[in-house]
Design an enzyme around this catalytic site. Structure first.
Site, PDB file in Angstrom:
ATOM      1  N   ASP A  31      -5.264  -3.592  -6.129  1.00 51.22           N
ATOM      2  CA  ASP A  31      -6.026  -2.863  -5.191  1.00 51.22           C
ATOM      3  C   ASP A  31      -5.556  -3.156  -3.819  1.00 51.22           C
ATOM      4  O   ASP A  31      -5.352  -4.690  -3.800  1.00 51.22           O
ATOM      5  CB  ASP A  31      -7.303  -3.132  -5.831  1.00 51.22           C
ATOM      6  CG  ASP A  31      -8.453  -2.147  -4.868  1.00 51.22           C
ATOM      7  OD1 ASP A  31      -7.792  -1.089  -4.529  1.00 51.22           O
ATOM      8  OD2 ASP A  31      -9.651  -2.370  -4.961  1.00 51.22           O
ATOM      9  N   HIS A  48       1.888   1.061  -0.308  1.00 50.16           N
ATOM     10  CA  HIS A  48       2.449   1.046  -1.742  1.00 50.16           C
ATOM     11  C   HIS A  48       3.731   0.409  -1.881  1.00 50.16           C
ATOM     12  O   HIS A  48       4.000  -0.077  -2.648  1.00 50.16           O
ATOM     13  CB  HIS A  48       2.031   2.557  -1.960  1.00 50.16           C
ATOM     14  CG  HIS A  48       0.870   3.193  -2.292  1.00 50.16           C
ATOM     15  ND1 HIS A  48      -0.196   2.529  -2.661  1.00 50.16           N
ATOM     16  CD2 HIS A  48       0.310   4.145  -1.545  1.00 50.16           C
ATOM     17  CE1 HIS A  48      -1.158   3.197  -2.436  1.00 50.16           C
ATOM     18  NE2 HIS A  48      -1.190   4.367  -1.907  1.00 50.16           N
ATOM     19  N   LEU A 142       8.946  -9.548 -22.175  1.00 50.14           N
ATOM     20  CA  LEU A 142       7.613  -9.199 -21.624  1.00 50.14           C
ATOM     21  C   LEU A 142       7.353  -7.689 -22.016  1.00 50.14           C
ATOM     22  O   LEU A 142       8.439  -6.727 -21.620  1.00 50.14           O
ATOM     23  CB  LEU A 142       7.295  -9.540 -20.398  1.00 50.14           C
ATOM     24  CG  LEU A 142       6.342  -9.029 -19.367  1.00 50.14           C
ATOM     25  CD1 LEU A 142       5.294  -9.949 -19.534  1.00 50.14           C
ATOM     26  CD2 LEU A 142       6.718  -8.516 -17.998  1.00 50.14           C
TER      27      LEU A 142
HETATM   28  C1  FPP Z   1      -4.253   0.847  -5.144  1.00 48.24           C
HETATM   29  O1  FPP Z   1      -4.671   0.303  -3.719  1.00 48.24           O
HETATM   30  C2  FPP Z   1      -3.089   1.197  -5.585  1.00 48.24           C
HETATM   31  C3  FPP Z   1      -2.491   2.284  -6.288  1.00 48.24           C
HETATM   32  C4  FPP Z   1      -3.477   3.154  -6.367  1.00 48.24           C
HETATM   33  C5  FPP Z   1      -1.151   2.272  -6.311  1.00 48.24           C
HETATM   34  C6  FPP Z   1      -0.284   1.238  -6.934  1.00 48.24           C
HETATM   35  C7  FPP Z   1       0.980   1.392  -6.759  1.00 48.24           C
HETATM   36  C8  FPP Z   1       2.014   0.169  -6.258  1.00 48.24           C
HETATM   37  C9  FPP Z   1       1.542  -1.064  -6.323  1.00 48.24           C
HETATM   38  C10 FPP Z   1       3.064   0.785  -5.886  1.00 48.24           C
HETATM   39  C11 FPP Z   1       4.470   0.269  -6.603  1.00 48.24           C
HETATM   40  C12 FPP Z   1       4.360   0.328  -7.901  1.00 48.24           C
HETATM   41  C13 FPP Z   1       4.343   1.446  -8.766  1.00 48.24           C
HETATM   42  C14 FPP Z   1       4.155   1.476 -10.122  1.00 48.24           C
HETATM   43  C15 FPP Z   1       4.721   3.026  -8.415  1.00 48.24           C
HETATM   44  P1  FPP Z   1      -5.508   1.434  -2.828  1.00 48.24           P
HETATM   45  O2  FPP Z   1      -4.449   2.792  -2.337  1.00 48.24           O
HETATM   46  O3  FPP Z   1      -6.643   2.071  -3.732  1.00 48.24           O
HETATM   47  O4  FPP Z   1      -5.975   0.377  -1.750  1.00 48.24           O
HETATM   48  P2  FPP Z   1      -7.187   0.540  -0.942  1.00 48.24           P
HETATM   49  O5  FPP Z   1      -8.158   0.193  -1.812  1.00 48.24           O
HETATM   50  O6  FPP Z   1      -6.945  -0.247   0.365  1.00 48.24           O
HETATM   51  O7  FPP Z   1      -7.390   1.942  -0.300  1.00 48.24           O
END
Ligand code: FPP
Length: 268
Positions: A31, A48, A142
């Site tokens: 997150d 991301h 893993l």
């Molecule tokens: C949450 O942060 C993150 C996600 C919904 C996506 C996770 C994606 C990655 C780590 C990118 C790379 C990996 C893959 C597997 C594609 P948020 O957007 O909810 O952040 P916020 O809480 O600050 O809004």
């Protein structure tokens, strides 16, 4: 430099799996990408992108620490509520990450697995997930479980529906339904329960992530935004887990064995 495409140092060693007190299965709620980016005056999508490097470094760290299963929440069934632009980005980006990183993960001995539902998920994403699964099927260092279009309640509803179907067909006796009956109908029934859930960026909730598998998991809520995470912070968090478990056995042994192996490799 194109920072998010940056190379990630491979695992420096392979930790010992199965040492008492060492978490076998770690689940990550990655997150804080959006907030991290916005605080830097960048669009959420840049968060991301930075999250990809954090993820690869964390996978390397999990291997070093002897974690055997690593589940990550890449896209939840609730994430469809985000703006169409962000949903499109996340779908396209998942595809891109899988294609760009699968050979590297394969070299590291990682088995990529998908957990989630197919309806609504882009078929091109499913195709890349399947390709990565196929390429890495024989690896056993893993299991990297990508939860994409995953929702815990959806998974339990799907398992319940499978049980109802089999009962109607006379293949299952409703009177004999136990916890095992349901557990065997989860998306990845062979994967053991989660020992440790780590959620970054300060929020303290589970957000429908692996409710069945994490029923007895230790929970760690850390303030670091996901893009700043990586092997060093994982190591710190595994030590915290070891501290919690120390009365039952020592997780630190697994890390120490890794250090010894790394030291020997450097000297040799
Ligand atoms: C949450 O942060 C993150 C996600 C919904 C996506 C996770 C994606 C990655 C780590 C990118 C790379 C990996 C893959 C597997 C594609 P948020 O957007 O909810 O952040 P916020 O809480 O600050 O809004």
């Amino acid at each position: 430099m194109d920072e998010h495409r940056r190379e990630v140092e491979p695992p420096r060693c392979r930790g010992q799996v199965g040492v008492e007190g060492n978490p076998l299965h770690v689940a990550l709620i990655m997150d804080g990408n959006g907030r991290w980016a916005n605080e830097r005056g960048l669009p959420r999508t840049e968060g991301h992108r930075a999250g990809e490097v954090a993820l690869m470094d964390t996978i390397a760290g999990a291997i070093e620490a002897g974690v055997r299963y690593l589940s990550v929440y890449a896209f939840s069934t609730e994430n469809w509520r985000r703006s169409p632009t962000e949903v499109r980005f996340l779908m396209g980006y998942s595809k891109d990450v899988l294609r760009r990183r699968r050979d590297e993960l394969n070299r590291w001995g990682v088995r990529v697995r998908w957990s989630g539902r197919s309806p609504r998920l882009w078929s091109s994403v499913i195709k890349e997930l399947r390709a990565a699964e196929e390429l890495t099927a024989d690896n056993d260092v893993l299991d990297f479980i990508m939860c994409v279009n995953y929702g815990g309640r959806a998974e339990l509803a799907d398992a319940a529906a499978a049980i109802a179907r089999e009962a109607r067909q006379g293949r299952l006796d409703p009177a004999k339904v136990t916890e095992k009956t349901l557990a065997r109908r989860l998306y990845l029934p062979d994967v053991p329960d989660v020992d440790l859930v780590i959620r970054t960026s300060g929020e303290q909730r589970m957000s429908n992530f692996l409710p069945w598998q994490a029923a007895y998991a230790e929970l760690l809520f850390v303030s670091d935004p996901w893009p700043t995470y990586g092997r060093d912070k994982l190591r710190r968090d595994l030590e915290a887990f070891g501290g919690r478990q120390r009365r039952f056995g020592g997780a630190v042994d697994a890390l120490a064995s890794c250090e010894t192996a790394a030291g020997a490799a450097r000297e040799g």
